[in-house]
Design a protein around this motif. Structure first.
Motif, mmCIF file in Angstrom:
data_model
loop_
_atom_site.group_PDB
_atom_site.id
_atom_site.type_symbol
_atom_site.label_atom_id
_atom_site.label_comp_id
_atom_site.label_asym_id
_atom_site.label_seq_id
_atom_site.Cartn_x
_atom_site.Cartn_y
_atom_site.Cartn_z
ATOM 1 N N GLU A 40 0.844 -1.199 0.000
ATOM 2 C CA GLU A 40 0.000 0.000 0.000
ATOM 3 C C GLU A 40 0.881 1.252 0.000
ATOM 4 O OE1 GLU A 40 -2.954 0.540 -0.672
ATOM 5 O OE2 GLU A 40 -3.368 2.547 0.111
ATOM 6 N N LEU A 41 2.010 1.195 0.705
ATOM 7 C CA LEU A 41 2.959 2.323 0.657
ATOM 8 C C LEU A 41 3.485 2.507 -0.761
ATOM 9 C CD1 LEU A 41 5.186 1.687 3.834
ATOM 10 C CD2 LEU A 41 3.093 3.070 3.670
ATOM 11 N N VAL A 42 3.771 1.375 -1.431
ATOM 12 C CA VAL A 42 4.264 1.456 -2.817
ATOM 13 C C VAL A 42 3.192 2.091 -3.694
ATOM 14 C CG1 VAL A 42 5.085 0.156 -4.820
ATOM 15 C CG2 VAL A 42 5.694 -0.613 -2.512
ATOM 16 N N ARG A 43 1.974 1.614 -3.544
ATOM 17 C CA ARG A 43 0.875 2.112 -4.399
ATOM 18 C C ARG A 43 0.709 3.626 -4.245
ATOM 19 N NH1 ARG A 43 -4.117 3.593 -4.418
ATOM 20 N NH2 ARG A 43 -4.314 3.513 -2.142
ATOM 21 N N GLY A 253 2.572 2.787 8.802
ATOM 22 C CA GLY A 253 2.129 3.578 9.950
ATOM 23 C C GLY A 253 2.868 4.878 10.123
ATOM 24 N N ASP A 254 3.956 5.100 9.363
ATOM 25 C CA ASP A 254 4.650 6.388 9.440
ATOM 26 C C ASP A 254 3.687 7.483 9.033
ATOM 27 O OD1 ASP A 254 6.975 5.146 10.116
ATOM 28 O OD2 ASP A 254 8.030 5.536 8.237
ATOM 29 N N VAL A 255 3.814 8.634 9.723
ATOM 30 C CA VAL A 255 2.975 9.764 9.311
ATOM 31 C C VAL A 255 3.865 10.932 8.924
ATOM 32 C CG1 VAL A 255 0.890 9.196 10.557
ATOM 33 C CG2 VAL A 255 2.734 10.408 11.750
#
Ligand SMILES: [Fe+2]
Length: 255
Positions: A40-43, A253-255
């Motif tokens: 999801e981070l990649v997307r 979870g990084d913001v």
């Protein structure tokens, strides 16, 4: 950090350790679930290319690569994959043959050439670069002398700081790799997986990075094996047109 305009944006994912069946939790982690979070981070980041640097399967099963392929297809990001010691390179080559999700030895992306090195020894944990593979690397570097080069492999060419891995689980001939690239001024960086943690060090001016796993994390500087509570993640690399590289880790979870 603001990457320079025109930078090629690469994301590195590594060490997915997908099992034959969905469900088994390895050291408190469901690898399918954590991989979904990292993808999801990649997307969201919409990179130009994704590099998957090995141990994509935990035991080299056809089923694990089938699911990996399903997960990667929906991303719509081109992906180049390398085998790790947990993979079965032959099964991988059969299962990931496509143009957009494959196992190329070389990627030519604008001003950059990325060389993907298979460092595995079938059935063994440590890695090795044979004379043939090193000669192939040298030829790939010679072929495009005007390009900037990034080298990717699964096994670390430097100690990780974790004694339990560093004793006998790394690349067993890093000196041969560095001897091959030392005098090639266009080699701008080396990346690897395997260590399930963030890593950075320079060797003779060449930056070398290790990446977190998409699955369980290993605690840095551990004498004996210890899992880390940190979240799974990936490495961003921005390959600038002038040959410089900017990089950072991003975790779920990084913001
Ligand atoms: Fe590995």
């Amino acid at each position: 950090m603001t990457p320079a305009t025109g930078a090629l944006h690469i994301v590195q994912i590594s060490d997915c350790h997908l099992a034959q069946n969905v469900g088994p939790v390895i050291r408190g982690v469901d690898p399918d679930e954590t991989l979904a979070g990292v993808l999801e981070l990649v997307r969201v980041s919409r990179p130009d290319y994704c590099l998957a640097t090995g141990d994509l399967s935990d035991e080299g099963s056809t089923e694990s690569y089938e699911r990996l392929l399903d997960y990667l297809h929906v991303l719509e990001v081109p992906i180049a994959c390398l085998p790790g010691n947990h993979d079965d390179a032959e099964v991988m080559r059969r299962m990931l043959p496509g143009a957009n999700i494959g196992m190329p030895e070389v990627l030519d992306l604008g001003a950059w050439r990325i060389v993907l090195l298979d460092s595995t020894i079938p059935g063994c944990c440590p890695g090795h670069l044979s004379e043939e593979r090193l000669a192939g690397l040298a030829a790939h570097l010679r072929d495009r002398p005007e390009a900037h080069h990034l080298i990717a492999l699964h096994h670390p060419a430097l100690p990780s700081g974790c004694a339990w891995m560093d004793d006998d689980m790394l690349l067993d001939n890093p000196e041969d790799l560095f001897a091959t690239i030392r005098d090639v001024a266009t080699v701008r960086g080396v990346i690897w997986g395997h260590i399930h943690q963030d890593f950075f060090e320079r060797v003779e001016g060449i930056p070398c990075w290790g990446a977190p796993a998409t699955s369980v994390q290993f605690l840095p500087n551990s004498r004996d094996f210890r899992a880390d509570e940190r979240m799974p993640g990936l490495r961003h690399l921005w390959l600038n047109q002038d040959g410089s590289i900017e990089s950072r880790i991003e975790r779920v979870g990084d913001v």
